[in-house]
Design a protein around this motif. Structure first.
Motif, PDB file in Angstrom:
ATOM      1  N   ILE A  97      61.848  27.902 -36.587  1.00 54.57           N
ATOM      2  CA  ILE A  97      61.040  26.940 -36.229  1.00 54.57           C
ATOM      3  C   ILE A  97      61.223  26.546 -34.669  1.00 54.57           C
ATOM      4  CG2 ILE A  97      60.761  24.271 -36.269  1.00 54.57           C
ATOM      5  CD1 ILE A  97      61.351  24.385 -39.409  1.00 54.57           C
ATOM      6  N   THR A 100      58.904  29.374 -32.503  1.00 53.72           N
ATOM      7  CA  THR A 100      57.576  28.843 -32.697  1.00 53.72           C
ATOM      8  C   THR A 100      57.202  27.618 -31.739  1.00 53.72           C
ATOM      9  OG1 THR A 100      57.306  30.047 -34.764  1.00 53.72           O
ATOM     10  CG2 THR A 100      55.410  28.534 -33.947  1.00 53.72           C
ATOM     11  N   ALA A 101      58.077  26.697 -31.993  1.00 47.12           N
ATOM     12  CA  ALA A 101      57.779  25.309 -31.317  1.00 47.12           C
ATOM     13  C   ALA A 101      57.804  25.494 -29.967  1.00 47.12           C
ATOM     14  CB  ALA A 101      58.832  24.187 -31.864  1.00 47.12           C
ATOM     15  N   ALA A 104      54.756  27.408 -28.806  1.00 45.57           N
ATOM     16  CA  ALA A 104      53.394  26.624 -28.701  1.00 45.57           C
ATOM     17  C   ALA A 104      53.415  25.581 -27.878  1.00 45.57           C
ATOM     18  CB  ALA A 104      53.491  25.935 -30.231  1.00 45.57           C
ATOM     19  N   ILE A 251      50.772  25.884 -33.919  1.00 43.28           N
ATOM     20  CA  ILE A 251      52.073  25.987 -34.730  1.00 43.28           C
ATOM     21  C   ILE A 251      51.959  26.974 -35.814  1.00 43.28           C
ATOM     22  CG2 ILE A 251      53.620  24.928 -36.768  1.00 43.28           C
ATOM     23  CD1 ILE A 251      54.298  23.988 -33.770  1.00 43.28           C
ATOM     24  N   ILE A 289      53.574  23.093 -41.878  1.00 48.21           N
ATOM     25  CA  ILE A 289      52.644  23.157 -40.871  1.00 48.21           C
ATOM     26  C   ILE A 289      51.677  22.053 -41.146  1.00 48.21           C
ATOM     27  CG2 ILE A 289      50.343  24.365 -40.242  1.00 48.21           C
ATOM     28  CD1 ILE A 289      52.198  27.217 -41.009  1.00 48.21           C
ATOM     29  N   VAL A 292      53.084  18.934 -39.771  1.00 49.82           N
ATOM     30  CA  VAL A 292      52.794  18.711 -38.324  1.00 49.82           C
ATOM     31  C   VAL A 292      51.453  18.569 -37.875  1.00 49.82           C
ATOM     32  CG1 VAL A 292      52.443  20.231 -36.058  1.00 49.82           C
ATOM     33  CG2 VAL A 292      54.565  20.409 -37.613  1.00 49.82           C
TER      34      VAL A 292
END
Length: 315
Positions: A97, A100-101, A104, A251, A289, A292
């Motif tokens: 996580i 990817t965070a 992004a 995301i 997802i 989010v």
């Protein structure tokens, strides 16, 4: 305001419940499960062994029982175990996580820093050569697939620098991390910046035609004050909506980018889990997802009140 917040929270819960049902049912409508895939790959045909694996994983139970067990564990913080690695799902998803965070976030910052000011400039210099050039750039950003742009970047780096900017090991320092993620973030953020640029331009053009803008100019306000204080301040609301949508999209929309640059993030892991029918991984990642997305949309709605005091959410 309090009643609005309660309604929105209830709507968010209803949306997440609907997503949980949808992803759970759709996964099981796809032909085959992990037992089928394992046995086909190994060339085995022993139905008894296959049925034993399905029983151990709980795949032989009615679908409603499986769903209630998953939701019950989810509410209690138990995300289950991966079918493939047999590790707790949280241990598989958790380390991916932040990767990817970060990617992004960098892509979103790139798109805002590039798209917002260029959109303003394009609107202020309407129908000039600079405006035409920026519009071509924005159309190119919307037309070029991010994976194709990423491949071009890799080929360029190999040709002129003799290296491939892909993820091979965790970065040691913050600077190494910024360098590692900057190229894939720019590749995926270029499309978002083009979208923000075009929306900013159209919104600015609409605001610049308003009477109060002409009044501000007649009263002697400078172009900078008119363009960036009066106009942009009132044109930023639809742009904020797009930024929120893009933030939520990034995301789960980094699948191809993470694959091309070999980044071990959430999006790439989700595709691998789908191929193996690793139900706990897929279900929990999709729910993450979805969470989010609904949270970002909620925060964008609250941001409207900050950006425009005229907006009030009635009780």
């Amino acid at each position: 305001m309090a009643s609005y917040l309660v309604k929105r929270l209830l709507l968010m819960l209803l949306t997440l419940f609907g997503m949980s049902v949808l992803i759970f049912v759709m996964l099981r409508l796809v032909p085959g499960n992990i037992a089928d895939i394992v046995f086909e790959a190994a060339g085995m045909i022993d139905d008894a062994d296959k049925a034993q694996i399905e029983a151990e994983l709980g795949l032989d139970q009615p679908i409603i029982v499986q769903y209630l067990q998953w939701i019950g564990g989810l509410v209690q913080g138990d995300l289950g175990f991966s079918y493939v690695s047999e590790k707790p799902t949280i241990e598989e998803i958790g380390p991916r996580i932040p990767i990817t965070a970060k990617l992004a976030l960098m892509a979103l910052i790139f798109s805002i820093v590039l798209g917002l000011p260029l959109g303003v400039i394009s609107a202020v210099r309407q129908n000039t050569k600079l405006d035409y050039a920026l519009r071509v750039i924005s159309l190119s950003g919307l037309s070029l697939p991010s994976f194709w742009l990423a491949l071009l970047i890799l080929m360029f780096c190999v040709q002129y620098f003799g290296t491939i900017p892909i993820y091979t090991r965790p970065p040691d320092t913050l600077w190494d991390e910024l360098l590692l993620y900057s190229i894939p973030a720019a590749a995926v953020g270029f499309r978002s910046s083009a979208l923000i640029m075009r929306l900013t331009r159209s919104s600015m053009l609409e605001v610049l035609r308003q009477d109060y803008i002409r009044t501000a100019r007649a009263m002697g306000a400078s172009n900078t004050s008119v363009n960036y204080y009066h106009a942009l301040k009132n044109a930023v609301l639809p742009v904020t909506t797009i930024i929120g949508i893009e933030a939520a999209f990034l995301i789960g929309g980094l699948i191809v980018t993470e694959t091309v640059f070999n980044i071990p993030g959430v999006a790439r892991f989700l595709v691998e889990a789908i191929l193996w029918r690793d139900y706990p991984i897929v279900q929990n990642l999709v729910m993450f997802i979805a969470l989010v997305v609904v949270v970002v949309n909620f925060l964008v709605d609250l941001l409207y009140v900050v950006l425009d005091p005229r907006i009030k959410y009635a009780d």
